[in-house]
Design a protein around this motif. Structure first.
Motif, PDB file in Angstrom:
ATOM      1  N   ALA A  51       0.985  -1.172  -0.149  1.00 26.89           N
ATOM      2  CA  ALA A  51       0.085   0.049  -0.016  1.00 26.89           C
ATOM      3  C   ALA A  51       0.866   1.300   0.116  1.00 26.89           C
ATOM      4  O   ALA A  51       0.742   2.300  -0.736  1.00 26.89           O
ATOM      5  CB  ALA A  51      -0.833  -0.101   1.251  1.00 26.89           C
ATOM      6  N   SER A  52       2.090   1.337   0.876  1.00 28.79           N
ATOM      7  CA  SER A  52       2.768   2.514   0.986  1.00 28.79           C
ATOM      8  C   SER A  52       3.498   2.450  -0.460  1.00 28.79           C
ATOM      9  O   SER A  52       3.678   3.512  -0.913  1.00 28.79           O
ATOM     10  CB  SER A  52       3.902   2.179   2.103  1.00 28.79           C
ATOM     11  OG  SER A  52       3.097   2.047   3.169  1.00 28.79           O
ATOM     12  N   TRP A  53       3.794   1.586  -1.025  1.00 24.13           N
ATOM     13  CA  TRP A  53       4.562   1.576  -2.429  1.00 24.13           C
ATOM     14  C   TRP A  53       3.637   2.306  -3.539  1.00 24.13           C
ATOM     15  O   TRP A  53       3.982   3.093  -4.227  1.00 24.13           O
ATOM     16  CB  TRP A  53       5.041   0.289  -3.020  1.00 24.13           C
ATOM     17  CG  TRP A  53       6.027   0.127  -4.133  1.00 24.13           C
ATOM     18  CD1 TRP A  53       7.202   0.439  -4.380  1.00 24.13           C
ATOM     19  CD2 TRP A  53       5.449   0.049  -5.542  1.00 24.13           C
ATOM     20  NE1 TRP A  53       7.545   0.348  -5.630  1.00 24.13           N
ATOM     21  CE2 TRP A  53       6.487   0.268  -6.440  1.00 24.13           C
ATOM     22  CE3 TRP A  53       4.020  -0.061  -5.888  1.00 24.13           C
ATOM     23  CZ2 TRP A  53       6.266  -0.027  -7.725  1.00 24.13           C
ATOM     24  CZ3 TRP A  53       3.901  -0.256  -7.491  1.00 24.13           C
ATOM     25  CH2 TRP A  53       5.107  -0.294  -7.985  1.00 24.13           C
ATOM     26  N   VAL A  54       2.581   1.965  -3.309  1.00 24.39           N
ATOM     27  CA  VAL A  54       1.490   2.164  -4.484  1.00 24.39           C
ATOM     28  C   VAL A  54       1.278   3.470  -4.246  1.00 24.39           C
ATOM     29  O   VAL A  54       1.097   4.473  -5.204  1.00 24.39           O
ATOM     30  CB  VAL A  54       0.267   1.312  -4.283  1.00 24.39           C
ATOM     31  CG1 VAL A  54      -0.876   2.176  -5.237  1.00 24.39           C
ATOM     32  CG2 VAL A  54       0.210   0.155  -4.777  1.00 24.39           C
ATOM     33  N   LEU A  55       1.094   4.275  -3.034  1.00 20.92           N
ATOM     34  CA  LEU A  55       0.596   5.749  -2.628  1.00 20.92           C
ATOM     35  C   LEU A  55       2.038   6.406  -2.698  1.00 20.92           C
ATOM     36  O   LEU A  55       1.631   7.853  -2.942  1.00 20.92           O
ATOM     37  CB  LEU A  55      -0.219   5.514  -1.473  1.00 20.92           C
ATOM     38  CG  LEU A  55      -1.419   5.052  -1.339  1.00 20.92           C
ATOM     39  CD1 LEU A  55      -2.137   4.941  -0.074  1.00 20.92           C
ATOM     40  CD2 LEU A  55      -2.311   5.496  -2.360  1.00 20.92           C
ATOM     41  N   LEU A  56       3.272   6.073  -2.268  1.00 17.13           N
ATOM     42  CA  LEU A  56       4.201   7.148  -2.184  1.00 17.13           C
ATOM     43  C   LEU A  56       5.157   6.914  -3.222  1.00 17.13           C
ATOM     44  O   LEU A  56       5.993   8.032  -3.420  1.00 17.13           O
ATOM     45  CB  LEU A  56       4.882   6.425  -1.005  1.00 17.13           C
ATOM     46  CG  LEU A  56       4.121   6.725   0.309  1.00 17.13           C
ATOM     47  CD1 LEU A  56       4.947   6.252   1.602  1.00 17.13           C
ATOM     48  CD2 LEU A  56       3.722   8.194   0.588  1.00 17.13           C
ATOM     49  N   THR A  57       5.019   6.027  -4.214  1.00 22.52           N
ATOM     50  CA  THR A  57       5.877   6.021  -5.323  1.00 22.52           C
ATOM     51  C   THR A  57       5.217   7.088  -6.560  1.00 22.52           C
ATOM     52  O   THR A  57       4.057   6.593  -6.692  1.00 22.52           O
ATOM     53  CB  THR A  57       5.855   4.666  -6.032  1.00 22.52           C
ATOM     54  OG1 THR A  57       6.550   3.836  -5.261  1.00 22.52           O
ATOM     55  CG2 THR A  57       6.874   4.532  -7.393  1.00 22.52           C
ATOM     56  N   ASP A  58       5.937   7.737  -7.139  1.00 17.62           N
ATOM     57  CA  ASP A  58       5.720   8.552  -8.288  1.00 17.62           C
ATOM     58  C   ASP A  58       5.506   7.831  -9.390  1.00 17.62           C
ATOM     59  O   ASP A  58       6.538   7.343 -10.314  1.00 17.62           O
ATOM     60  CB  ASP A  58       6.757   9.840  -8.413  1.00 17.62           C
ATOM     61  CG  ASP A  58       6.499  10.786  -7.282  1.00 17.62           C
ATOM     62  OD1 ASP A  58       5.372  10.994  -6.958  1.00 17.62           O
ATOM     63  OD2 ASP A  58       7.678  11.520  -7.190  1.00 17.62           O
ATOM     64  N   LEU A  59       4.363   7.264  -9.716  1.00 15.42           N
ATOM     65  CA  LEU A  59       4.309   6.116 -10.636  1.00 15.42           C
ATOM     66  C   LEU A  59       4.451   6.571 -11.939  1.00 15.42           C
ATOM     67  O   LEU A  59       4.953   5.680 -12.890  1.00 15.42           O
ATOM     68  CB  LEU A  59       2.460   5.797 -10.724  1.00 15.42           C
ATOM     69  CG  LEU A  59       2.260   5.132  -9.458  1.00 15.42           C
ATOM     70  CD1 LEU A  59       0.832   4.646  -9.199  1.00 15.42           C
ATOM     71  CD2 LEU A  59       3.082   3.612  -9.016  1.00 15.42           C
ATOM     72  N   TYR A  60       4.160   7.955 -12.392  1.00 19.82           N
ATOM     73  CA  TYR A  60       4.599   8.423 -13.824  1.00 19.82           C
ATOM     74  C   TYR A  60       6.015   8.439 -14.116  1.00 19.82           C
ATOM     75  O   TYR A  60       6.587   8.195 -15.126  1.00 19.82           O
ATOM     76  CB  TYR A  60       3.821   9.784 -13.966  1.00 19.82           C
ATOM     77  CG  TYR A  60       4.584  10.946 -13.147  1.00 19.82           C
ATOM     78  CD1 TYR A  60       5.615  11.558 -13.886  1.00 19.82           C
ATOM     79  CD2 TYR A  60       4.251  11.143 -11.834  1.00 19.82           C
ATOM     80  CE1 TYR A  60       6.247  12.566 -13.200  1.00 19.82           C
ATOM     81  CE2 TYR A  60       4.842  12.239 -11.247  1.00 19.82           C
ATOM     82  CZ  TYR A  60       5.875  12.989 -11.993  1.00 19.82           C
ATOM     83  OH  TYR A  60       6.442  14.100 -11.253  1.00 19.82           O
ATOM     84  N   VAL A  61       6.840   8.640 -12.905  1.00 14.98           N
ATOM     85  CA  VAL A  61       8.460   8.379 -13.213  1.00 14.98           C
ATOM     86  C   VAL A  61       8.861   6.953 -13.219  1.00 14.98           C
ATOM     87  O   VAL A  61       9.541   6.690 -14.204  1.00 14.98           O
ATOM     88  CB  VAL A  61       9.048   9.219 -11.823  1.00 14.98           C
ATOM     89  CG1 VAL A  61      10.551   8.956 -11.941  1.00 14.98           C
ATOM     90  CG2 VAL A  61       8.670  10.603 -11.705  1.00 14.98           C
TER      91      VAL A  61
END
Length: 641
Positions: free
Chosen positions: A422-432
């Motif tokens: 959950a932290s990875w999904v919400l805290l990673t800048d997915l577009y980068v």
């Protein structure tokens, strides 16, 4: 496998690992007060939670309604029941509807458009249920609410006509109470103009919008709490420096939707920013019928994610959950100075009892104060060390039961962690992340072609293992000009585009590249485009190159096109490539349905690539033996030695 082959793969893997590390280095998700990187605000230990119904209010959040003209009419009927029955029971001072109020998808689910009847249905529900007379109703736009809108002033921007709030853009709403002010700041990251799907999945905050949000944050500095809310999780927002998470660092929490809890795979998409702000994604109303209740009790922030028509509703406000505590934003010492456990219990039927236990020991039944508030006297000093678990069971007059429990603590030097995924999904800048992965995939494919083009001829030795055959087949493909230039062109074109030209918005031609979309003079930085590019490379470009290598290897072994008809063990390879080819053909159909006839024909990455694929396969099996002679000789020598 040759040394250069291994070296190239190690280099690519190293680059990918370094890029991913660069993307992920900024996120960390500890929880509890010790995670903060800045000086906490100074709070008084009084007033502390006691037996009186004071210093308390609560709100509701609901998200991703997706009211549809074509799909699931019960979404609208259940939502009307929610407005007419659930909201009056809970009686929130404020209700936030955080985007995707309408579905805006065509009946076949391929196209997208604004359907006025969906907005009329939404407005009719609000008026018929009289919910706006029972709570302050604030509704904001999501990406579906901006599909296919040429501009905010356009008549198709039905949000301005049919919503409760009606005003576009970010804003600051203040809820005033006798015990302080509470700021609610909207983050409007929707696109203007609004492209059709799927290139309208990520939000964008350009410099002017970021400046506006910084001003709103400054306005809220005197409030007891600041709650930010928007449709997109921060990981799905493309924002300019200093970044959306830094801009909201003074917020207690950021409320959002959009991810639908990943289709139910992640029921609790919650985490914490490095500055201490909670990010709380809420499950969708569309399929899950989720909503959320949030409370401020003596400035202690608590919430519960709930399911429609599940009663009773229970929220423990004191002692609050340690996982969601923040010393920077809350007066946590008030828990230790409190005299009573405090619980909010809601139900359409009268509440029969509220049982309270801590660490498995029954403390008694909480007594009713007023409204939904129930309290039970306690001695918080008995729980001043370590973690403890409070459990509350509520039963109403209809014999419906609900139990809520959480872990609490008084010490600030303890730690709990949020779910890592959950932290990875919400805290990673997915577009980068998708940009890095896409570019590296294309670079790896180009590197394979160039390396095998200019390296020396391989020395084939028996036995001819899979690694040797793979290396030799790449050697063949790269040394034949037609195949080398075809795949090099496909790779560079996938990277640089344009992919297609078409009606990104009805009546407005636009151009789509991997790095972004241009429409009506506006440039939207790449985000979803990179994800589409990854799928194109992973599920077509690379498999097509591998399939061509395999076919050329068969040719060098003396087999013709009919070989696979006589050898069933080869069928899965041809069938797999045929299925991927059909996926590419379907993508052309999707482009036609989504962006129109012009996009269908002016789509080098889709329709034209279909033609290139057919020609590549034809040339592979009709290639003259003279062009393959040297490779055939090498193969025969290796097989006979």
């Amino acid at each position: 496998m040759t040394a250069s082959w291994w070296k190239m793969l190690r280099l690519a893997a190293g680059l990918l690992a370094a890029a991913l590390a660069a993307v992920l280095v900024g996120w960390h998700s500890p929880s509890g007060p010790e995670q903060l990187r800045r000086q906490p605000r100074s709070f008084s230990s009084q007033p502390a939670p006691g037996a009186e119904a004071n210093n308390l209010f609560w709100i509701i959040q609901v998200s991703d309604l997706h009211i549809s003209k074509f799909q699931s009419p019960e979404r609208a009927s259940d939502f009307e029941k929610f407005c007419a029955e659930t909201v009056p029971v809970i009686q929130p001072v404020l209700t936030l509807a955080t985007g995707d109020l309408t579905d805006a998808k065509t009946e076949d689910k391929l196209g997208s458009d604004q359907f006025e009847v969906e907005w009329q249905t939404y407005q009719t529900i609000l008026k018929r249920s009289k919910v706006m007379e029972k709570t302050k109703w604030i509704d904001i736009k999501g990406n579906h609410d901006t599909f296919n809108i040429p501009g905010l002033e356009n008549v198709r921007n039905y949000y301005r006509k049919y919503s409760a709030w009606k005003k576009d853009g970010s804003f600051h709403y203040i809820h005033s109470t006798p015990f302080g002010k509470y700021s609610f700041i909207c983050v409007d990251a929707t696109l203007n103009p609004g492209p059709k799907r799927p290139y309208n999945f990520f939000g964008i905050l350009k410099a002017n919008k970021m400046q506006e949000l910084s001003s709103l944050a400054a306005e809220s500095s005197g409030s007891n709490h600041s709650i930010w809310f928007g449709h997109y999780p921060t990981s799905a927002i493309v924002s300019t420096s200093p970044g959306i998470r830094t801009a909201m660092r003074s917020a207690t929490a950021y409320l959002c939707g959009h991810f639908h809890t990943l289709g139910g795979l992640m029921p609790a998409l919650h985490t914490r920013h490095r500055h201490g702000t909670l990010e709380l994604e809420l499950g969708d109303w569309k399929d899950s019928r989720k909503y959320r209740i949030l409370a401020f009790d003596h400035d202690l922030f608590s919430f519960a994610d709930l399911k429609f028509e599940e009663w009773p509703v229970v929220l423990i406000t004191n002692p609050k959950s340690f996982l969601y505590s923040s010393a920077a934003h809350e007066p946590l010492q008030r828990i230790l100075h409190s005299t009573h456990i405090r619980i909010l219990a809601f139900s359409p039927s009268p509440i029969k009892f509220v049982k309270v236990s801590i660490d498995g020991i029954h403390l008694g039944n909480a007594v009713h104060v007023s409204g939904p508030l129930y309290v039970l006297k306690w001695a918080p000093q008995n729980y001043s060390e370590g973690f403890h678990q409070i459990e509350v069971t509520v039963q109403d007059a209809s014999n419906r039961n609900a139990t809520r429990l959480h872990t609490f603590a008084m010490e600030e030097n303890l730690s709990l962690t949020f779910n890592l995924l959950a932290s990875w999904v919400l805290l990673t800048d997915l577009y980068v992340l998708v940009r890095v992965v896409f570019v590296l995939m294309v670079v790896v494919q180009i590197a394979l072609l160039v390396i095998f083009r200019y390296r020396g001829n391989p020395t084939l030795k028996r036995p001819l293992g899979r690694a040797m055959r793979a290396s030799f087949s790449l050697h063949i493909l790269s040394k034949i000009n037609f195949f080398y230039h075809s795949f090099l062109l496909l790779s560079f074109y996938t990277l640089l585009g344009p992919w297609f030209i078409g009606d990104i918005i009805d009546g407005h031609l636009g151009v789509c590249f991997s790095f972004g979309v241009i429409v009506d003079g506006h440039f939207f930085e790449g985000s979803t485009t990179y994800l589409v590019g990854i799928m194109q490379v992973a599920f077509f470009n690379l498999p097509l190159m591998a399939y061509t290598c395999w076919c050329l290897l068969l040719r060098c072994q003396g087999y013709g096109f009919g070989y696979y008809l006589r050898h069933a063990k080869q069928w899965p390879i041809h069938l797999s490539m045929a299925l991927l080819f059909l996926w590419q053909v379907y993508s052309c159909f999707f482009l036609l349905k989504t962006y129109g006839t012009v996009a269908f024909f002016l789509s080098p990455l889709r329709l034209w690539t279909v033609g290139l694929t057919l020609f590549l396969v034809y040339r592979t099996w009709t290639l003259q033996s003279s062009m393959l002679r040297s490779f055939i000789v090498e193969m025969k020598n290796a097989q006979s030695s």
